[in-house]
Design an enzyme around this catalytic site. Structure first.
Site, PDB file in Angstrom:
ATOM      1  N   THR A  91     -10.700  50.367 -43.568  1.00  9.35           N
ATOM      2  CA  THR A  91      -9.752  50.619 -44.653  1.00  9.35           C
ATOM      3  C   THR A  91     -10.157  51.818 -45.505  1.00  9.35           C
ATOM      4  OG1 THR A  91      -8.931  49.701 -46.735  1.00  9.35           O
ATOM      5  CG2 THR A  91     -11.033  48.882 -45.994  1.00  9.35           C
TER       6      THR A  91
ATOM      7  N   TYR B  53     -13.541  43.493 -51.114  1.00  5.44           N
ATOM      8  CA  TYR B  53     -12.818  43.746 -49.861  1.00  5.44           C
ATOM      9  C   TYR B  53     -13.345  45.021 -49.203  1.00  5.44           C
ATOM     10  CZ  TYR B  53      -9.098  45.426 -46.830  1.00  5.44           C
ATOM     11  OH  TYR B  53      -8.406  45.932 -45.760  1.00  5.44           O
TER      12      TYR B  53
HETATM   13  N1  UFG Z   1       2.957  48.618 -56.442  1.00  2.45           N
HETATM   14  C1  UFG Z   1       3.925  48.380 -57.411  1.00  2.45           C
HETATM   15  N2  UFG Z   1       4.622  47.207 -57.343  1.00  2.45           N
HETATM   16  C2  UFG Z   1       4.413  46.270 -56.378  1.00  2.45           C
HETATM   17  C3  UFG Z   1       3.428  46.517 -55.399  1.00  2.45           C
HETATM   18  C4  UFG Z   1       2.724  47.697 -55.470  1.00  2.45           C
HETATM   19  O1  UFG Z   1       4.133  49.203 -58.298  1.00  2.45           O
HETATM   20  O2  UFG Z   1       5.090  45.215 -56.400  1.00  2.45           O
HETATM   21  C5  UFG Z   1       2.205  49.874 -56.477  1.00  2.45           C
HETATM   22  C6  UFG Z   1       0.718  49.676 -56.640  1.00  2.45           C
HETATM   23  O3  UFG Z   1       0.393  49.572 -58.018  1.00  2.45           O
HETATM   24  C7  UFG Z   1       0.170  50.923 -55.971  1.00  2.45           C
HETATM   25  C8  UFG Z   1       1.171  51.201 -54.853  1.00  2.45           C
HETATM   26  O4  UFG Z   1       2.359  50.502 -55.218  1.00  2.45           O
HETATM   27  O5  UFG Z   1       0.203  51.983 -56.859  1.00  2.45           O
HETATM   28  C9  UFG Z   1       0.708  50.707 -53.495  1.00  2.45           C
HETATM   29  O6  UFG Z   1       0.285  49.359 -53.617  1.00  2.45           O
HETATM   30  P1  UFG Z   1       0.053  48.397 -52.364  1.00  2.45           P
HETATM   31  O7  UFG Z   1      -0.310  47.059 -52.912  1.00  2.45           O
HETATM   32  O8  UFG Z   1       1.201  48.483 -51.446  1.00  2.45           O
HETATM   33  O9  UFG Z   1      -1.184  49.039 -51.600  1.00  2.45           O
HETATM   34  P2  UFG Z   1      -2.627  49.485 -52.145  1.00  2.45           P
HETATM   35  O10 UFG Z   1      -2.622  50.977 -52.171  1.00  2.45           O
HETATM   36  O11 UFG Z   1      -3.015  48.777 -53.383  1.00  2.45           O
HETATM   37  O12 UFG Z   1      -3.593  48.892 -51.034  1.00  2.45           O
HETATM   38  C10 UFG Z   1      -3.611  49.380 -49.727  1.00  2.45           C
HETATM   39  C11 UFG Z   1      -3.893  48.226 -48.786  1.00  2.45           C
HETATM   40  C12 UFG Z   1      -5.271  47.676 -48.993  1.00  2.45           C
HETATM   41  C13 UFG Z   1      -6.264  48.794 -48.893  1.00  2.45           C
HETATM   42  C14 UFG Z   1      -5.902  49.917 -49.811  1.00  2.45           C
HETATM   43  C15 UFG Z   1      -6.809  51.071 -49.566  1.00  2.45           C
HETATM   44  O13 UFG Z   1      -2.953  47.211 -49.016  1.00  2.45           O
HETATM   45  O14 UFG Z   1      -5.543  46.703 -48.016  1.00  2.45           O
HETATM   46  O15 UFG Z   1      -4.575  50.345 -49.572  1.00  2.45           O
HETATM   47  O16 UFG Z   1      -6.585  52.089 -50.462  1.00  2.45           O
HETATM   48  F1  UFG Z   1      -7.487  48.346 -49.244  1.00  2.45           F
END
Ligand code: UFG
Length: 331
Positions: free
Chosen positions: A117, A142
């Site tokens: 990741t 994680y």
């Molecule tokens: N977001 C929202 N609303 C939501 C969900 C997400 O605004 O309902 C935003 C988050 O704050 C973030 C972006 O959308 O800014 C992306 O969020 P995600 O939860 O889709 O993904 P992440 O970037 O947090 O996490 C992903 C993977 C993880 C991994 C990570 C590595 O899901 O498993 O990238 O950077 F660890």
């Protein structure tokens, strides 16, 4: 040849199983079905319901089926859960990976492809897009649990005839273009899935976590990669290892980012449906911008993105969400 896919009943693993079957490989899935679904495993693959931490079971499977190649997807994936319950993340992602790797060493597995990741980088301190040699500073259990497995593989491969690839995923999204599988986890936290659920009225609204970031529209930037391109990278990594191309640690992303607002707008546009968007506070632990430098995977594996298109990603994610709703309504 028979290939083992751990976590093959889950989102990414089930796409890998379809790809391997399409390519004419025989596939055995090992999955304890804690978050995956038996129906996500195609009938042409053999599903063994069990735990990667059960070394006797894994060794029997590997030995009896003369398996030389393993894709390891099984693990826990929710970053905030890893903060509240770190020990279960170190158990599922690190300790059980160690057991699996030991079984592979004992049974003479030669190719091991690991689902890593971008969380191993934490908030990239250096240039964005982030390169593989950037400093590794995971900010969650994680990310640390995945990094520890990367390090185990490095050391094991130096001591035993096992070759490995660690693929560091950025934001994986979309679904099989043929509609055979997709992301089915209930209560998903991922942006594109959450927005698709809001469009289909499966959730009352969509929340945007933070609009005061130092980005053009104030929301976070991520590198969203279509699942089909991610799976192609895994398949190329398998060929690379089989051809003795050497161990590999590579980013999987497109090299450019999209904001949360851009994603939500695209979901509204593609679905033709409006839904409430609530502007919320920042979510703990979110980095401002996470974008892959993908030059290494292109040069090492000859990987070329075929689906670098947000509209396509969203179209496939929405189609799967609708199919999932039909399936759940039937059961
Ligand atoms: N977001 C929202 N609303 C939501 C969900 C997400 O605004 O309902 C935003 C988050 O704050 C973030 C972006 O959308 O800014 C992306 O969020 P995600 O939860 O889709 O993904 P992440 O970037 O947090 O996490 C992903 C993977 C993880 C991994 C990570 C590595 O899901 O498993 O990238 O950077 F660890």
């Amino acid at each position: 040849m028979t290939v083992l896919v751990t976590g093959g009943a889950g989102y990414i693993g089930s796409h890998m199983v379809w790809k391997l079957l399409d390519a004419g490989e025989r596939v055995i899935v090992l999955d304890r079905l804690s978050t995956g679904f038996d129906w996500a495993v195609p009938a042409e693959a053999k599903l063994v319901v069990g735990d990667i931490g059960d070394q006797d079971l894994v060794e029997t499977l590997l030995g009896e089926n003369e398996i030389k190649s393993v894709f390891h997807f099984a693990g826990s994936v929710v970053v905030p859960d890893s903060v509240s319950d770190p020990l279960s993340y170190y158990l599922n992602n690190t300790v059980k990976s160690r057991t699996l790797i030991e079984a592979c060493v004992h049974q003479g597995v030669s190719e091991f492809i690991f689902s890593s990741t971008a969380a191993v980088y934490g908030t990239p301190a250096e240039a964005i897009p982030v390169k593989e040699e950037a400093e590794l500073r995971p900010e969650s259990p994680y990310g640390t649990s995945k990094l520890m497995t990367e390090l185990m593989l490095r050391d094991v491969a130096a001591a035993h005839p096992l070759h490995y690839a660690c693929l560091r995923y950025f934001n994986v999204a979309g679904a099989d273009p043929l509609g055979r599988t997709g992301q089915s986890t209930p209560k998903a936290t991922h942006l594109i899935k959450a927005a698709c659920e809001a469009a289909l009225s499966k959730r009352p609204e969509m929340r945007v976590f933070g609009t005061d970031y130092p980005t053009p529209d104030g929301t976070c930037i991520r590198d969203y990669i279509h699942i089909t391109d991610l799976i192609e990278a895994h398949y190329l990594a398998l060929q690379h290892l089989r051809n003795e191309g050497g161990n590999l640690i590579a980013n999987c992303g497109y090299g450019h980012g999209l904001s949360v607002f851009e994603v939500i707008d695209m979901v509204k546009q593609v679905s033709g449906l409006d839904f409430d968007v609530v502007l919320s506070d920042r979510r703990a632990g979110d980095a401002v911008s996470v974008v892959a430098d993908s030059s290494l995977i292109k040069s090492q594996l000859g990987w070329q993105p075929g689906h670098d298109n947000l509209q396509e990603i969203v179209t496939h994610a929405l189609a799967w969400e609708a199919a999932l709703e039909r399936r759940n309504n039937k059961t």
